[in-house]
Write an enzyme that holds these catalytic residues in place. Structure first.
Site, PDB file in Angstrom:
ATOM      1  N   ARG A  94     -18.081   2.516  49.727  1.00 11.13           N
ATOM      2  CA  ARG A  94     -17.164   3.241  50.604  1.00 11.13           C
ATOM      3  C   ARG A  94     -17.868   3.601  51.913  1.00 11.13           C
ATOM      4  NH1 ARG A  94     -16.596   7.833  49.258  1.00 11.13           N
ATOM      5  NH2 ARG A  94     -17.834   7.883  47.364  1.00 11.13           N
ATOM      6  N   TYR A 111     -13.809  -3.846  49.575  1.00 12.82           N
ATOM      7  CA  TYR A 111     -14.611  -3.255  48.501  1.00 12.82           C
ATOM      8  C   TYR A 111     -14.099  -1.912  48.000  1.00 12.82           C
ATOM      9  CZ  TYR A 111     -18.541  -2.596  45.473  1.00 12.82           C
ATOM     10  OH  TYR A 111     -19.306  -2.448  44.346  1.00 12.82           O
ATOM     11  N   LYS A 143      -8.768   6.076  45.444  1.00 13.73           N
ATOM     12  CA  LYS A 143      -9.159   7.254  46.220  1.00 13.73           C
ATOM     13  C   LYS A 143      -8.105   7.635  47.272  1.00 13.73           C
ATOM     14  CE  LYS A 143     -13.108   7.235  44.085  1.00 13.73           C
ATOM     15  NZ  LYS A 143     -13.413   8.208  43.029  1.00 13.73           N
ATOM     16  N   HIS A 191     -11.240  14.744  41.474  1.00 11.60           N
ATOM     17  CA  HIS A 191     -12.221  13.698  41.164  1.00 11.60           C
ATOM     18  C   HIS A 191     -12.910  14.074  39.857  1.00 11.60           C
ATOM     19  CE1 HIS A 191     -15.920  11.233  42.768  1.00 11.60           C
ATOM     20  NE2 HIS A 191     -15.148  10.510  41.982  1.00 11.60           N
ATOM     21  N   SER A 201     -19.626  11.099  43.220  1.00  9.23           N
ATOM     22  CA  SER A 201     -19.765   9.677  42.918  1.00  9.23           C
ATOM     23  C   SER A 201     -21.166   9.364  42.394  1.00  9.23           C
ATOM     24  CB  SER A 201     -19.504   8.861  44.187  1.00  9.23           C
ATOM     25  OG  SER A 201     -18.220   9.157  44.675  1.00  9.23           O
ATOM     26  N   CYS A 221     -22.586  10.319  39.699  1.00 10.63           N
ATOM     27  CA  CYS A 221     -23.290  11.463  39.122  1.00 10.63           C
ATOM     28  C   CYS A 221     -22.949  11.655  37.650  1.00 10.63           C
ATOM     29  CB  CYS A 221     -23.012  12.727  39.926  1.00 10.63           C
ATOM     30  SG  CYS A 221     -23.828  12.705  41.541  1.00 10.63           S
ATOM     31  N   ASP A 247     -12.490   9.112  36.132  1.00 11.22           N
ATOM     32  CA  ASP A 247     -12.728   9.305  37.569  1.00 11.22           C
ATOM     33  C   ASP A 247     -11.744  10.259  38.251  1.00 11.22           C
ATOM     34  OD1 ASP A 247     -14.505   8.419  39.767  1.00 11.22           O
ATOM     35  OD2 ASP A 247     -12.670   7.660  40.660  1.00 11.22           O
ATOM     36  N   ARG A 261     -20.501  -2.868  40.328  1.00  7.02           N
ATOM     37  CA  ARG A 261     -19.469  -2.228  39.491  1.00  7.02           C
ATOM     38  C   ARG A 261     -18.843  -3.211  38.520  1.00  7.02           C
ATOM     39  NH1 ARG A 261     -17.957   3.438  40.744  1.00  7.02           N
ATOM     40  NH2 ARG A 261     -19.436   3.954  42.377  1.00  7.02           N
TER      41      ARG A 261
END
Ligand code: GTP
Ligand code: SPV
Ligand code: MN
Length: 590
Positions: free
Chosen positions: A70, A198, A207, A227, A249, A251, A278, A368
């Site tokens: 991102r 991406y 998001k 989130h 993100s 974590c 998420d 990912r």
């Protein structure tokens, strides 16, 4: 597709007029369509098939080297008033943003296919579902959306009577980072993104819709778009409890959501299931509790670090039906990444397809996997419940090498909102920019909030006031290190031990040690059976000088909101600063 609502058809026609694609493909979400699109993607070199024996229906995608995460500096909230975007967002006047992006979109799909991807967020029979349509000229994006959301005919069945749907326009453009923009128009429930193929930049339902745009609708309608992972935990002989956890993100959300009880706890009967990894939409129920659904239908998870030792559930999820992005490729057609079960095989190609020489990571640090929720062996039955699951505890967690203890409990909702609202974490590879820089990331929503942070914190307080049985709020930190740089806590499956204390606290079965940052566990109140944790005391303890600096920094951050700082947050800040309550002495943990 006769069922396509006229309002959608008209919008698609108008967009196609601007984009000038060679053909328009309306996605129906069928298996036959998936196979056909995969074949197209392979033919175009967008996807590489993986070993069909070890990894059936799996593919590798290599993104452009300058398009691997991102891009927060190119992400905009385009509210009419700059003030409404608040101090934590980049703002762009909607007319200016539209003019600039229209110029980039115009005729940008000449000779290409425009995919029309109708999607539902949330179970299709949930009263809390949202319907949207994303347009894209990327077959990779279309195939990812098919995994991440409920796509195709289902969207027409779930289409609301009032005709409202979220409009998402995405194009690859020339993929030049200087012509890359991700724009949100909350007042029109619309997102426009160009120049990136991406992740969160391009998979707009994730998001852009389920967080940035949904957070604005949630504010207006009295709920929360967060989130957060959602997890079901069952203590031995007890009822199933639900926990929501917001971590920034990279974590640890996916890993905690897929947590496997360590052997000693499994033997006693501890069990855990995943609801989401998420994003969570949470709303007060008629019973005064907070209820949550997972709007997504798939995982877009971090590959590096995933192994049978750290996350066996993920390993059992991603061996089929998975699109891998930016992992390394072994000669036998299997994917590989740093932290994988296997040592790096001979003849590995790195994430850019070059022979790997070991001088840099073989997989991109933000590599990912995209895989359907239903592949996960620990998917909770309740994940399909249209009403969602009732939440007992909310965790705010972050990546902090120092200062923050393994777990601490807020006194009440207001202090919990303060702790969450002043969360800080070290930056990760999920976004472009420097990694490992400590920054405040309120509620792990810094990159994902669609409006003013001060109003958002007030909204959290208002939602709390609507709950007669609010969840208890905790802070956690799996990433504290000792002086030698070693993690003080083993993490992963052992995090369930921390959840044990959390649930005991929800039921008031155990006490704790009061501290400036709320209640800390006594060592003896954690189930440590079968655990070798020589650095546990260092993980549990607040160091006075660090706690003081943290209190000052949190206070300064919240007061920067000035007149938009909720008075309750101001009071919490003052209380934290002046609180005579000394941090817990180390002896209390001995
Ligand atoms: P996003 O998808 O970016 O939102 O990330 P996430 O919050 O879901 O994080 P994820 O679970 O994918 O973990 C990110 C990285 O942290 C991975 O490399 C994990 O292996 C690692 N990780 C996760 N949990 C733990 C933990 O408890 N301890 C340690 N040391 N590492 C962890
Ligand atoms: C995150 O960065 O929090 C993610 C990955 O979940 S992305 O979809 O790229 O935003
Ligand atoms: Mn995320």
């Amino acid at each position: 597709m006769s069922q396509v609502p006229e309002v959608v058809r008209a919008w698609v026609d108008a967009c196609a007029e601007m984009l000038s694609p060679e053909r328009v493909h309306w996605m129906d979400g069928s298996e036959a369509e998936r196979t056909a699109l995969e074949a197209t993607a392979v033919r175009e070199g967008v996807l590489i098939p993986l070993n069909p024996v070890t990894h059936p229906r799996c593919f590798l995608h290599r993104s452009r080297p300058d398009d691997t995460a991102r891009t927060e500096h190119l992400t905009f909230v385009c509210s009419h008033l700059k003030e409404d975007a608040g101090p934590t967002n980049h703002w762009w006047a909607p007319d200016d943003a539209k003019a600039r992006l229209t110029a980039l979109f115009r005729d940008s799909m000449r000779g290409r296919t425009l995919y029309v991807v109708p999607f539902v967020l949330g179970p299709e029979d949930s009263p809390f579902r949202k319907v949207g349509v994303q347009l894209t000229d990327s077959v990779y994006v279309a195939l990812n959306l098919r995994i991440m959301t409920r796509v195709g005919e289902v969207a027409w069945r779930a289409f609301p009577a009032d005709g409202h749907f979220t409009r998402c326009l995405h194009g690859l453009g020339d993929q030049d980072p200087s012509r890359r923009f991700i724009c949100h128009f909350p007042e029109e429930d619309t997102a426009w993104s160009i120049g990136s193929g991406y992740g969160g930049n391009a998979l707009l339902p994730k998001k852009s819709v389920a967080l940035r745009l949904a957070s604005v609708r949630a504010r207006d309608e009295g709920w929360l778009a967060e989130h957060m992972l959602l997890l079901a935990v069952q203590p031995p002989g007890g009822a199933v409890r639900y926990v929501a956890a917001a971590f920034p993100s990279q974590c640890g959300k996916t890993n905690l959501a897929m947590v496997t009880p360590p052997p000693a706890l499994a033997q006693k009967g501890w069990r855990a299931w995943i609801v989401g990894d998420d994003i969570a939409w949470l709303r007060p129920g008629g019973d005064g509790r907070l209820w949550a659904i997972n709007p997504e239908n798939g995982f877009f998870g971090v590959a590096p670090g995933t192994s049978s030792a750290t996350n066996p559930v993920a390993m059992a999820t991603i061996d089929r039906d998975t699109i891998y992005t930016n992992v390394a490729l072994a000669p036998d057609g299997t994917p590989w990444w740093e932290g994988h079960d296997r040592p790096a095989p001979e003849g590995l190609l790195d994430w850019q397809g070059r022979p790997w020489d070991g001088s840099s990571p073989a997989a991109h640090p933000n590599a990912r996997f995209t895989v359907p929720l239903t592949n996960c062996p620990t998917l909770a039955a309740a994940a399909r419940d249209p009403q969602g699951v009732p939440i007992d505890a909310i965790l705010f967690g972050a990546r902090r090498a120092t200062t923050m203890p393994l777990v601490h409990e807020a006194r009440d909702w207001a202090q919990g909102v303060f702790f969450g609202g002043t969360l800080a974490s070290e930056t990760t590879a999920a976004a472009t920019g420097k990694v490992g820089v400590l920054r405040r990331d309120p509620m792990a929503m810094l990159p994902f909030l669609g409006y003013h942070l001060g109003d958002y914190l007030q909204h959290w307080l208002d939602v709390g006031a609507a709950l007669s049985k609010p969840p208890r709020i905790f802070g956690v930190n799996w990433f504290r290190k000792d002086a030698s740089g070693a993690f003080t806590w083993p993490g992963f499956g052992d995090n369930l031990r921390v959840l044990g204390w959390v649930l005991d606290r929800c039921d008031r079965r155990v006490g704790g040690v009061p501290s400036r940052f709320g209640l800390l566990p006594r060592r003896e109140d954690l189930d440590l059976e079968g655990l070798d944790a020589p650095r546990l005391d260092a993980a549990l303890t607040l160091i006075p000088a660090e706690a003081e600096a943290e209190a000052k920094d949190r206070t300064a951050f919240i007061l920067e909101l000035a007149e938009r700082c909720p008075s309750t947050m101001r009071a919490e800040a003052e209380r934290l600063l002046t609180d005579a309550q000394a941090p817990a002495p180390t002896a209390a943990h001995a």
